[in-house]
Write an enzyme that holds these catalytic residues in place. Sequence first.
Site, PDB file in Angstrom:
ATOM      1  N   ASN A  31     -12.879 -13.018  -7.642  1.00 42.03           N
ATOM      2  CA  ASN A  31     -14.315 -12.795  -7.820  1.00 42.03           C
ATOM      3  C   ASN A  31     -14.958 -14.016  -8.468  1.00 42.03           C
ATOM      4  O   ASN A  31     -14.812 -15.114  -7.907  1.00 42.03           O
ATOM      5  CB  ASN A  31     -14.652 -11.441  -8.453  1.00 42.03           C
ATOM      6  CG  ASN A  31     -14.010 -11.100  -9.764  1.00 42.03           C
ATOM      7  OD1 ASN A  31     -12.809 -10.889  -9.832  1.00 42.03           O
ATOM      8  ND2 ASN A  31     -14.791 -11.030 -10.815  1.00 42.03           N
ATOM      9  N   ASP A  32     -15.650 -13.902  -9.564  1.00 42.66           N
ATOM     10  CA  ASP A  32     -16.574 -14.948 -10.041  1.00 42.66           C
ATOM     11  C   ASP A  32     -15.998 -16.370 -10.116  1.00 42.66           C
ATOM     12  O   ASP A  32     -14.854 -16.551 -10.538  1.00 42.66           O
ATOM     13  CB  ASP A  32     -17.036 -14.637 -11.474  1.00 42.66           C
ATOM     14  CG  ASP A  32     -17.374 -13.202 -11.694  1.00 42.66           C
ATOM     15  OD1 ASP A  32     -17.492 -12.446 -10.732  1.00 42.66           O
ATOM     16  OD2 ASP A  32     -17.518 -12.831 -12.865  1.00 42.66           O
ATOM     17  N   PHE A  94     -11.186 -12.763 -18.531  1.00 44.41           N
ATOM     18  CA  PHE A  94     -12.430 -12.566 -17.779  1.00 44.41           C
ATOM     19  C   PHE A  94     -13.235 -13.865 -17.694  1.00 44.41           C
ATOM     20  O   PHE A  94     -12.857 -14.888 -18.233  1.00 44.41           O
ATOM     21  CB  PHE A  94     -13.261 -11.463 -18.454  1.00 44.41           C
ATOM     22  CG  PHE A  94     -12.913 -10.063 -17.998  1.00 44.41           C
ATOM     23  CD1 PHE A  94     -11.725  -9.790 -17.349  1.00 44.41           C
ATOM     24  CD2 PHE A  94     -13.796  -9.010 -18.232  1.00 44.41           C
ATOM     25  CE1 PHE A  94     -11.412  -8.494 -16.934  1.00 44.41           C
ATOM     26  CE2 PHE A  94     -13.501  -7.718 -17.827  1.00 44.41           C
ATOM     27  CZ  PHE A  94     -12.308  -7.455 -17.174  1.00 44.41           C
ATOM     28  N   ARG A 155     -19.402  -9.984 -22.749  1.00 47.03           N
ATOM     29  CA  ARG A 155     -18.537 -10.906 -22.009  1.00 47.03           C
ATOM     30  C   ARG A 155     -19.241 -12.084 -21.336  1.00 47.03           C
ATOM     31  O   ARG A 155     -20.454 -12.133 -21.263  1.00 47.03           O
ATOM     32  CB  ARG A 155     -17.757 -10.131 -20.943  1.00 47.03           C
ATOM     33  CG  ARG A 155     -18.596  -9.304 -19.996  1.00 47.03           C
ATOM     34  CD  ARG A 155     -17.666  -8.559 -19.022  1.00 47.03           C
ATOM     35  NE  ARG A 155     -18.382  -7.681 -18.141  1.00 47.03           N
ATOM     36  CZ  ARG A 155     -18.573  -6.390 -18.348  1.00 47.03           C
ATOM     37  NH1 ARG A 155     -18.084  -5.817 -19.435  1.00 47.03           N
ATOM     38  NH2 ARG A 155     -19.250  -5.656 -17.478  1.00 47.03           N
ATOM     39  N   ILE A 213     -25.873  -7.098 -18.818  1.00 47.86           N
ATOM     40  CA  ILE A 213     -25.928  -8.443 -18.229  1.00 47.86           C
ATOM     41  C   ILE A 213     -24.511  -8.966 -18.094  1.00 47.86           C
ATOM     42  O   ILE A 213     -23.749  -8.957 -19.055  1.00 47.86           O
ATOM     43  CB  ILE A 213     -26.713  -9.422 -19.138  1.00 47.86           C
ATOM     44  CG1 ILE A 213     -28.173  -9.017 -19.246  1.00 47.86           C
ATOM     45  CG2 ILE A 213     -26.545 -10.875 -18.658  1.00 47.86           C
ATOM     46  CD1 ILE A 213     -29.101  -9.510 -18.195  1.00 47.86           C
ATOM     47  N   TRP A 290     -19.911  -5.720  -5.837  1.00 43.64           N
ATOM     48  CA  TRP A 290     -19.140  -4.688  -6.535  1.00 43.64           C
ATOM     49  C   TRP A 290     -19.450  -3.309  -5.957  1.00 43.64           C
ATOM     50  O   TRP A 290     -20.545  -3.074  -5.451  1.00 43.64           O
ATOM     51  CB  TRP A 290     -19.460  -4.689  -8.033  1.00 43.64           C
ATOM     52  CG  TRP A 290     -18.877  -5.846  -8.792  1.00 43.64           C
ATOM     53  CD1 TRP A 290     -19.571  -6.796  -9.477  1.00 43.64           C
ATOM     54  CD2 TRP A 290     -17.493  -6.156  -8.969  1.00 43.64           C
ATOM     55  NE1 TRP A 290     -18.698  -7.687 -10.071  1.00 43.64           N
ATOM     56  CE2 TRP A 290     -17.422  -7.320  -9.773  1.00 43.64           C
ATOM     57  CE3 TRP A 290     -16.294  -5.587  -8.532  1.00 43.64           C
ATOM     58  CZ2 TRP A 290     -16.214  -7.913 -10.149  1.00 43.64           C
ATOM     59  CZ3 TRP A 290     -15.080  -6.176  -8.902  1.00 43.64           C
ATOM     60  CH2 TRP A 290     -15.050  -7.318  -9.700  1.00 43.64           C
TER      61      TRP A 290
HETATM   62  C1  FRU Z   1     -18.706 -10.097 -12.934  1.00 42.44           C
HETATM   63  C2  FRU Z   1     -17.592  -9.579 -13.822  1.00 42.44           C
HETATM   64  C3  FRU Z   1     -17.687 -10.228 -15.196  1.00 42.44           C
HETATM   65  C4  FRU Z   1     -16.279 -10.155 -15.681  1.00 42.44           C
HETATM   66  C5  FRU Z   1     -15.482 -10.368 -14.414  1.00 42.44           C
HETATM   67  C6  FRU Z   1     -14.173  -9.641 -14.398  1.00 42.44           C
HETATM   68  O1  FRU Z   1     -18.444 -10.052 -11.584  1.00 42.44           O
HETATM   69  O2  FRU Z   1     -17.649  -8.171 -13.900  1.00 42.44           O
HETATM   70  O3  FRU Z   1     -18.620  -9.639 -16.056  1.00 42.44           O
HETATM   71  O4  FRU Z   1     -15.991 -11.128 -16.633  1.00 42.44           O
HETATM   72  O5  FRU Z   1     -16.302  -9.943 -13.347  1.00 42.44           O
HETATM   73  O6  FRU Z   1     -13.402 -10.029 -13.309  1.00 42.44           O
END
Ligand code: FRU
Length: 487
Positions: A31-32, A94, A155, A213, A290
Amino acid sequence: MVKDYILPERTSENLLWRPKYHFTPPSGWMNDPNGLIYFKGWYHLFYQYNPYHCNWDSMHWGHAVSKDMVHWKDLPMALTPDQSYDNHPEGGCFSGSAVEKDGRLYLFYTGSIKKEGTTVQTQCMAFSDDGVHFTKYENNPVIAAPPKGASGEFRDPKVFSHNQHWYMVVGGTVGDSEGDGNCRVFFYESENLVDWTYKGVLLESNGKYGSMIECPDFFPLGDKWVLTCSPMNHPQNIKALYCIGTMDFENGSFQVEEVGNIDEGFDYYAPQSFVDKNGKRVMIAWQNEWLWMPWCENWGPTSSENWRGALSVPRVATIENHQLHLYPVEELRNAFETTKKVEKLKVSTDRLYLDTDHANSYLVKMVLKREEIKSKVVELTVLGHESEGTVISLDLVGNVLTLEKRYASERGSVHCNMGTLGNEIEVLVMVDNSCVEAYVDRGAHCITNNVYPSEKQKECWISTPYKTAQVECLEVCCLVEDEKKES
Ligand code: FRU
């Protein structure tokens, strides 16, 4: 040296849906984007990663480097969840960011664990001198708890320097992050990257921005500051928000002047920015969604190819007419060569097929002039075959671009405005096997969607639903596979 640790070239690239110029993980879940930085001659890209299967859990930081932001090379894993504060199947290392200080690379990330069913998120640090091997700071976490009154959902630290000070923004909320919480961006300051002082709240929801957020970012652009973030439960379902405003560092207060949507598509989340080697502000996001997003059904079928999740192409961010504009970096645009260019193209209800070499990784650029328009609508269909395809429909009277999915799995259409350049409308469409992006008026608006065509859907055509139209200039550009060698 970074180049001594580059992993062997991937061998599983020629798959139906795996993009060619959008970054995807070697295998498994992504993901991110995290820790984007230009450090010691390389662009570094880290990302939320689970190399073991195609589902989200136990987050690691994957790592890749590039000389041009187009061709990426895999490096060994940067961070593995292996400490009491980051080792949990429903947590891990994360999202976060990177900075350089005195020739050393520092990563900031959230350690996420569960204790007796409760989420515990703390801000942690790791460092590296060679940009390949990372050591977690022995006194982690550097921020052990959220500000008083805030929820434990806390986070995604983004660290930056300004006027010889270090600052951090962190996402969070007061109340229920998945319900009626009031989201917040928390602001911290430090002199040494280790001791952090809480300075206040940069942005708070007050009913406007949603319940939580994720992934905030804060950076200067011209004489303004820009706060970007990914809100959960935003009232208008914006999932990559920007706020342009004025920052008072003395008092830690941010005055928001303009608010907008970074990308109107379904698949653009958690953008992060960095400064490229020429001083431009570049942004990359996770190109997926998501399950909590109202339009999300699943993450698409790419797990059958043993990968899940792509990153958006790097886009240069600028402010024009008080709005945030985003346009693919020049390095990427230069990775294509024009294979067809037609001026004053007549378009009618008969399909005019454009030759893309039967490949599904290409660009189409179009310029239309308002006075020459007879048909109200011009339609470009990509990844098409017979009655299927993704249609980019330009409503030249209403000034709206619609990206429409004509698939069995259609989830609806997305729209954006166009027509900010006066008499001329400019559209850039990027196609990459399972990614379709449309940029209007050189980045005034963009739409990013993932689509999953069948083997047969390899055609591209332009037509009108009725009457005729003229396209002032149309170009098809195909990807040049070779990497230009840097001297
Ligand atoms: C955003 C998120 C973040 C988190 C990460 C976990 O997509 O939910 O807030 O750090 O992905 O994988």
